[in-house]
Design an enzyme around this catalytic site. Structure first.
Site, PDB file in Angstrom:
ATOM      1  N   GLY A  16      46.924  43.625  31.919  1.00 63.87           N
ATOM      2  CA  GLY A  16      48.335  44.214  31.433  1.00 63.87           C
ATOM      3  C   GLY A  16      48.641  43.724  29.918  1.00 63.87           C
ATOM      4  O   GLY A  16      49.203  42.329  29.971  1.00 63.87           O
ATOM      5  N   ASN A 111      57.256  40.118  37.622  1.00 60.61           N
ATOM      6  CA  ASN A 111      58.604  40.055  37.989  1.00 60.61           C
ATOM      7  C   ASN A 111      58.846  40.166  39.641  1.00 60.61           C
ATOM      8  O   ASN A 111      58.221  40.736  40.151  1.00 60.61           O
ATOM      9  CB  ASN A 111      59.550  40.829  37.426  1.00 60.61           C
ATOM     10  N   LYS A 193      64.613  32.959  39.290  1.00 64.52           N
ATOM     11  CA  LYS A 193      64.568  34.075  38.332  1.00 64.52           C
ATOM     12  C   LYS A 193      65.511  35.309  38.627  1.00 64.52           C
ATOM     13  O   LYS A 193      66.018  35.770  37.937  1.00 64.52           O
ATOM     14  CB  LYS A 193      63.295  34.049  38.004  1.00 64.52           C
ATOM     15  N   ASN A 201      69.098  42.955  34.271  1.00 67.23           N
ATOM     16  CA  ASN A 201      67.940  44.116  34.309  1.00 67.23           C
ATOM     17  C   ASN A 201      68.826  45.129  34.791  1.00 67.23           C
ATOM     18  O   ASN A 201      68.809  46.183  34.463  1.00 67.23           O
ATOM     19  CB  ASN A 201      66.715  43.876  35.087  1.00 67.23           C
ATOM     20  N   GLU A 276      60.746  48.519  38.143  1.00 65.56           N
ATOM     21  CA  GLU A 276      60.502  47.736  39.050  1.00 65.56           C
ATOM     22  C   GLU A 276      61.482  47.616  40.161  1.00 65.56           C
ATOM     23  O   GLU A 276      61.891  46.363  40.554  1.00 65.56           O
ATOM     24  CB  GLU A 276      60.031  46.241  38.644  1.00 65.56           C
TER      25      GLU A 276
END
Length: 312
Positions: A16, A111, A193, A201, A276
């Protein structure tokens, strides 16, 4: 499971090679580590021109980069760092085996929730570590990474407390200029997080393409950020992962220092890439529901995001 202790010159693979993979892999390579990058779209450019990293911590160029089109070309490694989007995790089932040997450590920097469990299920919990990246970073052109602020990685074991290898890996990262700390509980750190990722986001997309500064400049949106943060912290506490409510003010004040930062999910959304949804918003809600806990604020945002993406 002590490959990093046993090896003075470990082979490292980056799976990635977007902004996150190139930045942290670049730092490791700059620090003298043998780093191999799995690259697709940027392969030809990076093969010819290398990587260019701009950073407030000191920019650098890597004129010669070991980049590859396939994991078969890379071969077995001591450490595999996964920095691809969690939306493509199923491809890891074919990508990872050529990179693995008996003591390979797999570190996912993805994430949200679920990636550590996915890897543990398919490759064994004893091989898996998780890392959380607290970093403002963008890929601005092929092979060009713009690091804006922060950069710490928090490391934890998928199962159980930190081991010697966890501390050794953190020390190696620090030696290469990467701020790194070891977390006593990876799952608690992941929920912590989410306290930032879920609101910023999510609202960056749901509010119509706003960066972090625009979100916090709007009193209604800031109140929504705070409500989402509180709900995540309270849910985490009910699930046994204690996070202080003081983290809300701390995160918001730190976010004010980022200026007009576009979160990664907004960049994916604007580029027409997959967001995501499950890892950041869906999985926390599912885990809460399984424990009989409602998350109305996060559920509402999740539905708004699905509608925005469907209308894109």
């Amino acid at each position: 499971m002590s490959s990093f202790i046993d090896k003075s010159h470990p082979r490292i693979a980056i799976v990635g090679s977007g902004a996150v993979g190139c930045y942290y892999g670049g730092r490791l390579a700059q620090g003298g580590k043998e780093v191999h990058f799995l690259m697709r779209s940027d392969f030809a450019h990076v093969k010819q021109h290398g990587l260019k990293i701009s950073s407030p911590l000191g920019g650098f160029d890597l004129p010669q980069v070991s980049c590859h089109r396939s994991t078969e070309d890379i071969g077995p490694c001591d450490l595999v760092i996964i920095a691809m989007k969690a939306t493509t995790n199923e491809t890891l089932l074919s990508l990872l085996p050529p990179l693995l040997k008996d003591k390979t450590v797999i570190l996912t920097l993805q994430n949200g929730l679920g990636s550590d469990d996915f890897l543990a299920r398919h490759f064994g919990s004893a091989h898996v570590l998780g890392g959380l990246c607290f970093v403002c970073i963008n890929r601005v052109a092929p092979g060009v990474i713009h690091h804006l602020a922060q950069g710490q990685i928090s490391l934890g074991e998928h199962s159980g407390p930190p081991q010697v290898r966890t501390e050794v890996l953190a020390a190696e990262f620090r030696r290469c200029g990467i701020d790194c700390k070891v977390e006593p509980s990876l799952i608690t750190a992941r929920w912590k997080k989410l306290v930032w990722n879920v609101p910023f986001n999510g609202l960056s997309i749901a509010a119509g393409g706003k960066d972090t500064a625009q979100i916090l400049a709007n009193p209604v949106l800031e109140q929504r950020v705070r409500a989402l943060m509180r709900e995540i912290i309270e849910t985490a506490g009910h699930l046994g992962h204690e996070i202080p409510l003081s983290l809300i003010d701390d995160m918001i004040e730190r976010t004010r220092t980022m200026a007009g930062y576009k979160p990664s999910s907004l960049i994916d959304f604007l580029a027409g890439s997959e967001v995501e949804l499950d890892a950041i918003w869906g999985e926390p809600v599912q885990r809460a529901h399984a424990a009989g806990i409602a998350m109305p604020q996060v559920e509402k945002l999740h539905e708004e995001l699905k509608a925005r993406i469907a209308a894109r």
